[in-house]
Motif scaffolding. Structure first.
Motif, mmCIF file in Angstrom:
data_model
loop_
_atom_site.group_PDB
_atom_site.id
_atom_site.type_symbol
_atom_site.label_atom_id
_atom_site.label_comp_id
_atom_site.label_asym_id
_atom_site.label_seq_id
_atom_site.Cartn_x
_atom_site.Cartn_y
_atom_site.Cartn_z
ATOM 1 N N LEU A 138 0.806 -1.294 -0.028
ATOM 2 C CA LEU A 138 0.023 0.131 0.080
ATOM 3 C C LEU A 138 1.040 1.109 -0.180
ATOM 4 O O LEU A 138 1.913 1.433 0.688
ATOM 5 N N GLY A 139 0.410 2.208 -0.753
ATOM 6 C CA GLY A 139 1.080 3.496 -1.072
ATOM 7 C C GLY A 139 2.444 3.340 -1.860
ATOM 8 O O GLY A 139 3.086 4.560 -2.164
ATOM 9 N N THR A 140 2.567 2.468 -2.458
ATOM 10 C CA THR A 140 3.688 2.209 -3.465
ATOM 11 C C THR A 140 3.210 3.167 -4.713
ATOM 12 O O THR A 140 2.128 3.131 -5.286
ATOM 13 N N VAL A 141 4.261 3.811 -5.110
ATOM 14 C CA VAL A 141 3.693 5.048 -6.184
ATOM 15 C C VAL A 141 4.386 4.423 -7.662
ATOM 16 O O VAL A 141 3.978 4.673 -8.550
ATOM 17 N N ALA A 142 5.672 3.799 -7.356
ATOM 18 C CA ALA A 142 6.618 3.700 -8.613
ATOM 19 C C ALA A 142 6.984 2.032 -8.373
ATOM 20 O O ALA A 142 7.273 1.626 -7.356
ATOM 21 N N VAL A 143 7.303 1.148 -9.588
ATOM 22 C CA VAL A 143 7.779 -0.102 -9.423
ATOM 23 C C VAL A 143 8.855 -0.471 -10.612
ATOM 24 O O VAL A 143 8.575 0.311 -11.539
ATOM 25 N N ALA A 144 9.745 -1.259 -10.347
ATOM 26 C CA ALA A 144 10.664 -1.540 -11.419
ATOM 27 C C ALA A 144 10.155 -2.719 -12.132
ATOM 28 O O ALA A 144 10.229 -3.784 -11.451
ATOM 29 N N THR A 145 9.960 -2.824 -13.479
ATOM 30 C CA THR A 145 9.642 -3.909 -14.193
ATOM 31 C C THR A 145 10.661 -4.083 -15.278
ATOM 32 O O THR A 145 10.889 -3.082 -16.186
ATOM 33 N N GLU A 146 11.231 -5.132 -15.523
ATOM 34 C CA GLU A 146 12.272 -5.190 -16.642
ATOM 35 C C GLU A 146 13.291 -4.257 -16.645
ATOM 36 O O GLU A 146 13.927 -3.686 -17.672
ATOM 37 N N GLY A 147 13.580 -3.784 -15.383
ATOM 38 C CA GLY A 147 14.860 -2.697 -15.243
ATOM 39 C C GLY A 147 14.434 -1.459 -15.326
ATOM 40 O O GLY A 147 15.111 -0.529 -15.304
ATOM 41 N N LEU A 148 12.994 -1.071 -15.541
ATOM 42 C CA LEU A 148 12.652 0.375 -15.853
ATOM 43 C C LEU A 148 11.614 0.702 -14.953
ATOM 44 O O LEU A 148 10.668 -0.168 -14.589
ATOM 45 N N GLU A 149 11.712 1.713 -14.310
ATOM 46 C CA GLU A 149 10.781 2.339 -13.230
ATOM 47 C C GLU A 149 9.466 2.709 -13.890
ATOM 48 O O GLU A 149 9.697 3.683 -15.133
ATOM 49 N N GLU A 150 8.323 2.659 -13.428
ATOM 50 C CA GLU A 150 7.255 3.169 -13.897
ATOM 51 C C GLU A 150 6.137 3.321 -12.807
ATOM 52 O O GLU A 150 6.143 2.560 -11.954
ATOM 53 N N PRO A 151 4.860 4.121 -13.117
ATOM 54 C CA PRO A 151 4.229 4.265 -11.979
ATOM 55 C C PRO A 151 3.344 3.080 -11.888
ATOM 56 O O PRO A 151 3.008 2.021 -12.669
ATOM 57 N N VAL A 152 3.131 2.700 -10.536
ATOM 58 C CA VAL A 152 2.322 1.207 -10.301
ATOM 59 C C VAL A 152 1.133 0.969 -10.976
ATOM 60 O O VAL A 152 0.871 -0.062 -11.410
#
Length: 164
Positions: free
Chosen positions: A77-91
């Motif tokens: 909860l509260g996560t704003v961004a995540v890293a997928t496949e080495g790239l950060e993006e909005p959750v």
């Protein structure tokens, strides 16, 4: 204000906060729409129709398509961004990456739990069916749930701050 039909116009409702109460947004959320050119709107609608035809063609000869629901496990909860496949993006972008396309095309789709990640967080699969074949989508979803058994104890609620 409520739209009468896509791109046609809108009607004012007497109560000032009707949009917010009904849609969860206020009038400011619609202000952006005034900057969308009719040409862009029409082009987008044409692309949606192309996507619908391509989705229907992809489903020809199969009962359904099964995909991951999203590329990440449930974020805290509260996560704003995540890293997928080495790239950060909005959750929000990550959570809807695999589902948004089918929302646009109107294909019947549902997500069901498919297991738990090694971290203990839930994962799911999305079942997408042919147009107007919700019955098959629901049957496949039920079969997956029956095969998996009870994965999560609903009484347990959130674990480790995860949004489940």
């Amino acid at each position: 204000m409520f739209f009468d039909a896509p791109g046609v116009g809108f009607s004012r409702i007497a109560a000032k906060d009707t949009e917010k109460a009904f849609w969860g947004v206020d009038q400011d959320a619609y202000a952006f729409a005034q900057f969308i050119l009719a040409e862009h709107y029409v082009r987008a609608q044409r692309m949606v129709e192309v996507y619908r035809r391509e989705t229907t063609a992809a489903l020809a000869g199969v009962d359904a398509i099964v995909t991951p629901t999203c590329p990440i496990v449930a974020p805290k909860l509260g996560t704003v961004a995540v890293a997928t496949e080495g790239l950060e993006e909005p959750v929000g972008n990550a959570l809807t990456r695999f589902t948004a396309f089918f929302n646009i095309t109107g294909a019947p789709a549902m997500s069901v739990p498919s297991g738990l990640h090694s971290t203990g967080l839930p994962m799911g699969v999305q079942i997408v069916g042919r147009p107007f074949d919700e019955e098959t989508v629901l049957a496949i979803g039920q079969a997956i749930e029956d095969q998996q058994g009870l994965l999560l104890d609903p009484a347990a609620g959130c674990r480790d701050g995860a949004a489940i």
